[in-house]
Design a protein around this motif. Structure first.
Motif, PDB file in Angstrom:
ATOM      1  N   SER A  32       0.750  -0.796  -0.111  1.00  0.00           N
ATOM      2  CA  SER A  32      -0.172  -0.282  -0.206  1.00  0.00           C
ATOM      3  C   SER A  32       0.754   1.330  -0.055  1.00  0.00           C
ATOM      4  O   SER A  32       2.474   1.287   0.183  1.00  0.00           O
ATOM      5  N   ASP A  33      -0.190   2.565  -0.477  1.00  0.00           N
ATOM      6  CA  ASP A  33       1.255   3.419  -0.372  1.00  0.00           C
ATOM      7  C   ASP A  33       1.581   3.959   1.313  1.00  0.00           C
ATOM      8  O   ASP A  33       2.577   4.505   1.114  1.00  0.00           O
ATOM      9  N   GLU A  34       0.650   3.512   2.316  1.00  0.00           N
ATOM     10  CA  GLU A  34       1.020   4.266   3.453  1.00  0.00           C
ATOM     11  C   GLU A  34       2.042   2.693   3.794  1.00  0.00           C
ATOM     12  O   GLU A  34       3.221   3.706   4.352  1.00  0.00           O
ATOM     13  N   TRP A  35       2.290   1.944   3.343  1.00  0.00           N
ATOM     14  CA  TRP A  35       3.511   0.846   3.823  1.00  0.00           C
ATOM     15  C   TRP A  35       4.999   1.190   3.061  1.00  0.00           C
ATOM     16  O   TRP A  35       5.281   1.202   4.300  1.00  0.00           O
ATOM     17  N   GLU A  38       6.034   5.016   4.574  1.00  0.00           N
ATOM     18  CA  GLU A  38       6.242   5.180   6.164  1.00  0.00           C
ATOM     19  C   GLU A  38       7.606   4.076   6.344  1.00  0.00           C
ATOM     20  O   GLU A  38       8.168   4.375   6.636  1.00  0.00           O
ATOM     21  N   ARG A  43       7.521   7.952  -2.294  1.00  0.00           N
ATOM     22  CA  ARG A  43       6.296   8.519  -3.353  1.00  0.00           C
ATOM     23  C   ARG A  43       5.621   7.637  -4.557  1.00  0.00           C
ATOM     24  O   ARG A  43       4.921   6.965  -4.662  1.00  0.00           O
TER      25      ARG A  43
END
Length: 281
Positions: A32-35, A38, A43
């Motif tokens: 995921s983008d968040e994973w 982080e 990006r």
């Protein structure tokens, strides 16, 4: 021998237009983008078009540099290309760049140092210039990493992209600082944690090596992280100490940009403030 310090007189880069975002990778692997953000601070990454090779993007960065500097490529003495993704084993990508630039007087070679390659190449160029052997040395760091990345491997595909940077190294004037010093290191024991198994003399290309995905980057992320953080901090402390400086004396620290967590961990060890550190978001 009268040595003159070498200095960087021009800087340029080239990035392909195509982008692969974290959202795009969500459709390819379980992530995921968040994973990704982080753990890496990334990006998006740039990707070459089909048929675009390392020498193409290296030459593009070099042409921009020559235009900005007002330099005729025929004035270049030497071209060093730091890469682990040459167009082919031979001729060298440096020779291909030479042809694409029209740098008829220059000779050149490739230098394989992976993440450290550009630093090795810059130090090499500085020696040729400071000794008076050459006056204009072009150093290019270029890789098409997506050509050796398995996009089903989440541990590597989120990290790497394609791009090129170039600098011109020339003699400094009397009294100029230029490139003051460098400390270069390598540790072959760490080779087992980041490598590409096949394609060389040990495992020449075959149907078996392709089937086993041996032509892709293999990485043990945890060990690479430990090596990178410790190595960056230690060598940085060492060169500062050698010249009677402290981390607080630095106006700008430019670390390798592979992973934001590596950068943060290394600068924490050094005691640097965020404002002192260059990060390429």
């Amino acid at each position: 021998m009268n040595l003159r310090r070498a200095k960087i007189t021009a800087v340029s880069h080239y990035l392909p237009e195509r982008r692969i975002t974290n959202k795009d990778l969500e459709n390819i692997v379980d992530t995921s983008d968040e994973w990704i953000f982080e753990r890496t601070g990334i990006r998006e990454r740039r990707v070459v078009e089909k048929g675009q090779a390392t020498s193409d993007i290296g030459a593009a960065a070099a042409k921009r540099l020559c235009e900005q500097r007002g330099l005729d490529p025929a004035e270049l003495d030497l071209i060093i290309v730091a890469t682990v993704t040459p167009d082919m084993f031979f001729p060298s990508s440096a020779c291909l760049v030479q042809t694409k630039l029209g740098a008829k007087k220059a000779w050149g070679f490739d230098l394989s140092g992976a993440c450290s390659g550009f630093v090795y190449a810059l130090a090499t160029a500085a020696q040729f210039v400071s000794t008076g052997t050459y006056r204009k040395v072009l150093v290019i760091g270029a890789d098409v990493m997506t050509s050796i990345i398995d996009f089903s491997d989440r541990s590597t595909c989120v990290l790497f992209g394609d791009g090129a940077g170039a600098v011109l190294v020339e003699p400094g004037e009397d009294g100029e600082c230029g490139i003051i010093d460098f400390i270069l290191r390598s540790d072959g024991h760490g080779g087992q944690f980041l490598y590409m198994p096949a394609g060389g003399s040990l495992h020449p290309a075959s149907a078996e090596t392709v089937e086993k995905k041996m032509h892709y980057v293999h990485q043990d992320g945890k060990n690479v992280f430990k090596y990178a953080v410790r190595g960056m901090a230690e060598v940085s402390h060492e060169i500062l100490s050698k010249h009677g400086l402290a981390a607080s004396d630095l106006k700008l620290y430019i670390p390798h940009q592979a992973n934001l967590r590596i950068i943060q961990a290394a600068v924490d060890r050094m005691g640097l403030a965020p404002a002192q550190v260059a990060v390429n978001y």
